[in-house]
Write a protein that holds these residues in place. Structure first.
Motif, mmCIF file in Angstrom:
data_model
loop_
_atom_site.group_PDB
_atom_site.id
_atom_site.type_symbol
_atom_site.label_atom_id
_atom_site.label_comp_id
_atom_site.label_asym_id
_atom_site.label_seq_id
_atom_site.Cartn_x
_atom_site.Cartn_y
_atom_site.Cartn_z
ATOM 1 N N SER A 108 65.698 -19.881 16.110
ATOM 2 C CA SER A 108 64.491 -20.335 16.577
ATOM 3 C C SER A 108 63.806 -18.993 17.062
ATOM 4 O O SER A 108 64.529 -17.940 17.403
ATOM 5 C CB SER A 108 64.774 -20.936 18.151
ATOM 6 N N THR A 109 62.571 -18.801 16.702
ATOM 7 C CA THR A 109 61.804 -17.585 17.144
ATOM 8 C C THR A 109 60.950 -17.837 18.299
ATOM 9 O O THR A 109 59.687 -17.069 18.274
ATOM 10 C CB THR A 109 61.117 -17.019 15.749
ATOM 11 N N GLU A 110 61.258 -18.823 18.963
ATOM 12 C CA GLU A 110 60.327 -18.967 20.150
ATOM 13 C C GLU A 110 60.342 -17.655 20.949
ATOM 14 O O GLU A 110 61.156 -16.987 21.169
ATOM 15 C CB GLU A 110 60.958 -20.122 20.937
ATOM 16 N N PRO A 111 59.093 -17.270 21.510
ATOM 17 C CA PRO A 111 58.815 -16.456 22.392
ATOM 18 C C PRO A 111 59.713 -16.438 23.640
ATOM 19 O O PRO A 111 59.714 -17.697 24.112
ATOM 20 C CB PRO A 111 57.610 -16.377 22.482
ATOM 21 N N ALA A 112 59.960 -15.511 24.466
ATOM 22 C CA ALA A 112 60.579 -15.741 25.879
ATOM 23 C C ALA A 112 59.662 -16.561 26.785
ATOM 24 O O ALA A 112 58.244 -16.153 26.336
ATOM 25 C CB ALA A 112 60.940 -14.514 26.161
#
Lengths: 349, 545
Positions: free
Chosen positions: A344-348
Motif C-alpha cells: 500500500s502506498t497510502e500516505p500517513a
C-alpha cells in the motif's frame, strides 16, 4: 456405485481408487493427472504424470526436464484407460493447454474441470462442454458480485491512461503464466503496435506461447531497454516484482493490475493498485452457473474458492452439491492480490 | 452522474494528494455549473439526504436477490453500497434508452422527494447506471464517500482554478451554498468576491513526527518544551463575532470537519475571539475519562440533555493560533505558550483549561516522566495520557508535518502472547480478508487447561501478513458459525499472536474478566507452539484495583 467410489477428496488431492491415480495432487504421488500448468495444480516430484503436451512443456520449463519419473502426453478427446477407468482430456479455456479431465467408469462420468473460463481468449484452447453425471467445478469467483466485464473495455482503460499520461510507464501486474500473455494479446487486439516490455521471469513462458503459434507482436525484455526511456510504454510485470526496487526505476509509473479480484474495490486498494483492470482467466458467477447447467450434471462438487454461494445456488435449482474443501489451491494464477501486489502506498494519516 | 462517478472512481484508487488535487481541479475545469458545484458539495460533506438510509437500499436489493447470496456477497465485499452496485440485476423487459441521471438531477430530486416515492425513483436510477455509477450514487446518498478527500482538499482544488490561497476560500465558505456558482465565478475571475467573512475559519493544524531513539542524541533538551499527549481528539476551537454581532463558535477536527453540532456545551463556553489548538476530552469531577467514554459522545446526530450531563465535554489547550484577530502562527512556540496561558485564564470557563508543561532538564528525566506520568504531576489522569509531545521552543505554527520541530513520544505498549481462536472477514480497507481476529490465553479449566478469549484485533499487520493470516484461517478452519470461522487452537496446533495493548481493565462483559484497550497484532509468532502462549494470570497481575 456411488460417485465417491470413483473420485474422492483426500489431503493429497482428488483420488481415484480404482485407477490408483490422483488429479492435481498437492503432494508428490506415484501417478498424477494434471489439469494445467499453474503451480498449485502442477507440482514437481510425481512418479508418473499424464497431462496435455502443452502442460508437460510448461512443467518442464518451470521445474526442469526431470520434473517427474515418467511423463505421458494426453491428446485432446482421446481416452486413456487405466485399470478399466477411462480418462479423457478436454479444453478448459483457462490457459494454454489447460484441460478438464472426464473420468468414466461403469457408466458413470465425472468431469474434473480444474480452472476454466468461457470467454474468448486466443491464447487458450476454447472451453468444451462435456456432458457428465458429476461436475467438479472451481469457484474462485463464485459470488454474484463477480461479473467480469468485457476485457476489451478493460484494456481500453489502459490505452486511455497511456494517452492521458504519455510520459509515464504503465506497469501491468499479471501472472507469468497465462495472464501475462493474454494481456499482451488483448493489448494487440486493441491496436497497440509499439513493443511490449516484460519482466525477465515471464520470458521463457512467453517465448513458449509464441513458439506454440500465438502472435504477441514484438515483446522485449525490460532489462535490455533503458528504463528511463520507458515513459509511455506498456510493461508486463510479475505481481511480486511490483513492490520491488525493480518497479521503482521507471519514469513516474502508473500501477495497473489485471485480475478478476479488481472487481472489488477494497481488493484493488489493499494492493495499492491505481489502475485496476478486471481481466480474469476464471469463470465469473454467470459462467459458473451456465456451465453447470450445460453439462447436464445432477450433482456438483465445488473444489476451491467461494464455494458456499455456489453450493447454495445449486440447491435453489434442485442440484445436489457439496464443497470438497480441498486445501492448497488458488495460490497461483489468480492468487489473492495482497500476497502479490505492491504494498500500500497510502500516505500517513 | 457518470462524470462524477468516474471522478470518485479515480480518486478512490489514487493515493497521492497532488494527483487527487489535479483530478479534482481537472473535474472542476471541465464540468459545467451546476454539476461541478454539487460535486464540490458532495466532497465537502455539504449534502445530506435524510430519507436515503441503508435500510432503504437493503430493502431494494432484498426484493431482487436471494437473501443467502446477498449475505455471502456482503460478507465478502464488506461494503453495502458496493455489494448492491455489483449485484444489482439488469432490469427485466426491453431495454429503455433513457440517459442515466445527472448529479444535479439526483441532488434536486432527492431534496424534493417524499420518503414513500424514493424507493421507486432510486431503483429507476440504479437500472440506468453501470456498476461504477451505481456505486457512486449509493455512496453519495448514504453520505459515505470515503475517497480520501477532505473538505480542505476539495477547497484547495477550487483555489487552484484561480491561483488563490485555500485560506481565502475558507474565509468566504460559510456564507455559501451548493452549487457554489458565485464561488466558481469569483475564483475564475468572472465575478465579485462573495460576501460573508468567516470569523472562525479552519486553519490546518501542525502535526508531529514520532521520535526515534537516535533522534535524542541530536536534540538539545534546552531547546524543547514537553507536554502530555492526551488520549482524546485533537480539535481546533475557533470563535468570533459576525459584522451583525452574531456569535460564531466552531469546533473542527484535525482534517477540518466541523463537529460543533455534537458539542453545544462547548460552543457555549467558547466566549473568546480566536482559535485554540487543543484536545477534546470528557471530564467528570475534574478527572479525564478514557477514550472509550469520549467515544460515546462522538458521531451523535442528536445530543440529549442526559448526554450533556453524563459526558461533559472539555477542551485542554495546547496552543494559540489566533487571538483577538491577530494571527500568531509565525511567533515562536514559547511566545504563543505565554499568550495561551493568559488567554485561557481570561476565558474563565471550567470547560477550557491549559495542558500543563512537563518540566525536564535531560532526556532521561523526561523518559522517567513518560514511564510514570502519575508521579510526574499527572496524578489520576495518568490513565488518559498517551505519551508526550516534545516541541521546539522556537517553532512557528506550521500547517502539516514539518520536520524537526514537533515530536510525539508514545508510551510503550504492553504485550502478551495469545492464541488465535476465531476469525471473521473485515470491512472497509480489510474487507474480503479474514482480518478480525479473536484470540485467547490459557487458564485452568474443569478438564485441564483451556483457552479463554481475551480480545479482538483488527490491525497491526502488514498487507503481506494479512494475506498469510487469511490463508492460515482458510486452511485451518474447524468450525463455521455464520460468518465466523473457528480455527484450530490446541496446545500443539494453532497460531500464536503477540498482542500489544495500551491498557487493561476489569470487565464483566468478557468471559475472561479483562478488557484490553487498543489491542493490535504486534507480531505473528509462526515459530511458537500454542501451548507456550501466555496464561490469564499474566494479564491479571497487570490489572489495577
Amino acid at each position: 456405485m456411488r460417485p465417491d467410489d470413483l473420485l474422492q477428496p483426500t489431503p493429497r488431492g482428488l483420488y481415484c481408487p480404482p485407477a490408483d491415480v490422483y488429479i492435481d495432487p498437492v503432494r508428490s504421488v506415484e501417478r498424477a493427472l494434471i489439469t494445467h500448468g499453474h503451480s498449485d495444480h502442477a507440482r514437481p516430484g510425481h512418479g508418473a504424470v499424464l497431462a496435455t503436451a502443452a502442460t508437460l512443456k510448461i512443467m518442464a520449463i518451470r521445474y526442469g526436464e526431470n520434473f517427474a519419473g515418467t511423463v505421458q502426453a494426453a491428446d485432446w478427446g482421446r481416452p486413456v484407460t487405466i485399470n478399466g477407468v477411462t480418462f479423457t482430456f478436454h479444453p478448459a479455456g483457462h490457459i494454454l493447454g489447460s484441460a478438464q479431465i472426464a473420468v468414466s467408469w461403469k457408466g458413470l462420468t465425472i468431469v474434473a474441470s480444474g480452472d476454466y473460463k468461457r470467454g474468448r481468449d486466443p491464447t487458450a484452447e476454447p472451453f468444451e462442454v462435456v456432458p457428465c453425471d458429476v461436475f467438479i467445478t472451481e469457484a474462485t469467483f463464485g459470488l454474484p458480485v463477480f461479473r467480469h466485464p468485457d476485457p476489451a473495455a478493460e484494456v481500453a482503460k489502459l490505452l486511455a491512461s497511456l494517452r492521458l499520461f504519455p510520459d509515464r510507464a504503465h506497469l501491468v501486474g499479471a501472472y507469468a503464466l497465462g495472464k501475462a500473455q493474454r494481456v499482451m494479446s488483448l493489448v494487440r487486439a486493441a491496436g497497440w503496435d509499439q513493443p511490449i516490455y516484460m519482466h525477465g521471469a515471464a520470458e521463457k513462458l512467453t517465448r513458449f506461447y509464441e513458439a506454440e503459434g500465438i502472435d504477441l507482436g514484438e515483446v522485449r525484455l525490460v532489462k535490455a531497454a533503458d528504463r528511463k526511456a520507458l515513459g509511455g510504454a506498456v510493461l508486463l510485470c510479475l505481481p511480486g516484482s511490483m513492490k520491488d526496487v525493480w518497479a521503482r526505476r521507471f519514469p513516474d509509473p502508473v500501477t495497473a493490475f489485471a485480475s478478476g479480484w479488481m472487481r472489488v474495490r477494497a481488493r484493488a486498494r489493499q494492493g495499492g493498485v491505481e489502475l485496476p483492470l478486471i481481466i480474469s482467466d476464471h469463470s465469473d458467477w454467470d459462467e459458473l452457473r451456465e456451465t453447470i447447467r450445460e453439462t447436464g450434471a445432477s450433482e456438483v462438487w465445488v473444489t476451491h474458492g467461494q464455494e458456499d454461494a455456489l453450493v447454495h445456488w445449486c440447491g435453489t435449482v434442485g442440484l445436489k452439491a457439496r464443497p470438497l474443501r480441498l486445501v492448497g489451491y488458488g495460490e497461483e494464477g489468480e492468487a489473492e492480490p495482497a500476497d502479490l501486489a505492491p504494498a500500500s502506498t497510502e500516505p500517513a494519516a | 452522474m457518470n462524470r462524477f462517478a468516474a471522478l470518485l472512481d479515480r480518486l478512490a484508487y489514487e493515493p497521492r494528494r497532488n494527483a487527487k488535487l489535479a483530478l479534482i481541479a481537472d473535474h472542476f475545469r471541465s464540468t459545467p455549473d451546476p454539476e461541478r458545484g454539487f460535486a464540490l458539495a458532495a466532497m465537502t460533506g455539504a449534502l445530506s439526504f435524510r430519507n436515503a438510509k441503508a435500510g432503504l437500499i437493503r430493502g431494494l436489493i432484498a426484493e431482487r436477490t436471494d437473501p443467502v447470496l446477498f449475505g455471502l456477497s456482503y460478507d465478502y465485499v464488506g461494503d453495502l453500497s458496493e455489494t448492491v452496485a455489483l449485484m444489482w440485476p439488469a432490469p427485466e423487459g426491453p431495454a429503455r434508452n433513457e440517459p442515466p441521471p445527472t448529479l444535479s438531477e439526483v441532488v434536486t430530486t432527492l431534496a424534493s422527494t417524499s420518503k414513500t416515492a424514493l424507493p421507486r425513483i432510486l431503483a429507476g436510477w440504479l437500472d440506468h447506471l453501470d456498476e461504477t455509477g451505481r456505486w457512486a450514487l449509493l455512496k453519495l446518498i448514504t453520505g459515505a464517500l470515503r475517497i480520501g478527500v477532505s473538505a480542505r482538499l476539495a477547497k484547495t482544488a477550487v483555489a487552484a482554478l484561480g491561483d488563490r490561497d485555500p485560506d481565502e476560500i475558507e474565509l468566504v465558505w460559510p456564507g455559501l451554498k451548493p452549487p457554489y456558482e458565485e464561488l466558481f465565478a469569483w475564483v475564475e475571475g468572472r465575478g465579485p468576491r462573495p460576501e460573508a467573512i468567516d470569523p472562525a475559519p479552519f486553519r490546518p493544524p501542525m502535526l508531529a513526527h514520532g521520535i526515534e531513539d537516535e533522534d535524542f542524541a541530536k536534540l538539545d533538551p534546552a531547546d524543547f518544551a514537553a507536554e502530555w499527549k492526551w488520549d482524546g481528539i485533537r480539535v481546533q476551537a475557533a470563535a468570533g463575532t459576525l459584522p451583525d454581532g452574531r456569535r460564531v463558535a466552531r469546533l473542527y477536527s484535525r482534517t477540518g470537519e466541523d463537529i460543533s453540532a455534537a458539542f453545544p456545551d462547548l460552543a457555549e463556553a467558547m466566549s473568546f475571539n480566536g482559535a485554540i489548538d487543543g484536545e477534546l476530552l470528557v471530564l467528570r469531577e475534574g478527572r479525564v475519562q478514557s477514550f472509550n467514554v469520549l467515544q460515546q459522545r462522538l458521531n451523535r446526530k442528536q445530543v440529549t440533555p442526559a448526554m450533556l450531563a453524563d459526558f461533559p465535554a472539555h477542551i485542554r489547550a495546547y496552543d494559540l493560533i489566533v487571538a483577538d484577530g491577530e494571527d500568531l502562527r509565525d511567533r515562536p512556540f514559547a511566545a504563543r505558550r505565554a499568550l495561551l496561558e493568559a488567554f485561557v485564564g481570561s476565558i474563565g470557563s471550567p470547560r477550557v483549561d491549559l495542558s500543563p508543561l512537563v518540566p525536564f532538564d535531560s532526556w532521561d528525566a523526561l523518559a522517567a516522566s513518560r514511564l510514570d506520568p502519575a508521579s510526574a504531576a499527572a496524578g489520576e489522569d495518568a490513565e488518559a495520557i498517551e505519551g508526550l509531545m516534545i516541541k521546539q521552543l522556537q517553532s512557528a505554527y506550521m500547517p502539516g508535518r514539518p520536520k524537526g520541530l514537533w515530536y510525539k513520544w508514545k508510551r510503550d505498549p504492553m504485550a502478551v502472547d495469545c492464541v488465535l481462536m476465531y476469525a471473521q472477514r473485515g470491512h472497509g480497507k480489510r474487507s474480503s480478508f479474514y482480518s478480525d481476529f479473536t484470540f485467547g490465553v490459557w487458564r485452568a479449566g474443569p478438564s485441564g487447561d483451556e483457552l479463554v478469549p481475551v480480545g479482538k484485533a483488527y490491525f497491526g499487520f502488514t498487507d503481506e501478513e494479512l494475506g498469510q493470516l487469511d490463508r492460515f484461517v482458510r486452511n485451518n478452519t474447524i468450525n463455521r458459525f455464520g460468518p465466523v470461522r473457528e480455527v484450530v487452537h490446541s496446545a500443539t496446533e494453532g497460531l500464536v499472536l503477540e498482542i500489544a495493548f495500551e491498557g487493561l481493565q476489569r470487565s464483566t462483559r468478557h468471559k475472561s474478566g479483562v478488557a484490553m484497550r487498543f489491542p493490535r497484532i504486534a507480531r505473528i509468532r509462526w515459530d511458537k507452539p500454542p501451548g507456550e502462549a501466555d496464561r490469564i494470570e499474566a494479564l491479571e497481575v497487570r490489572l489495577k484495583d
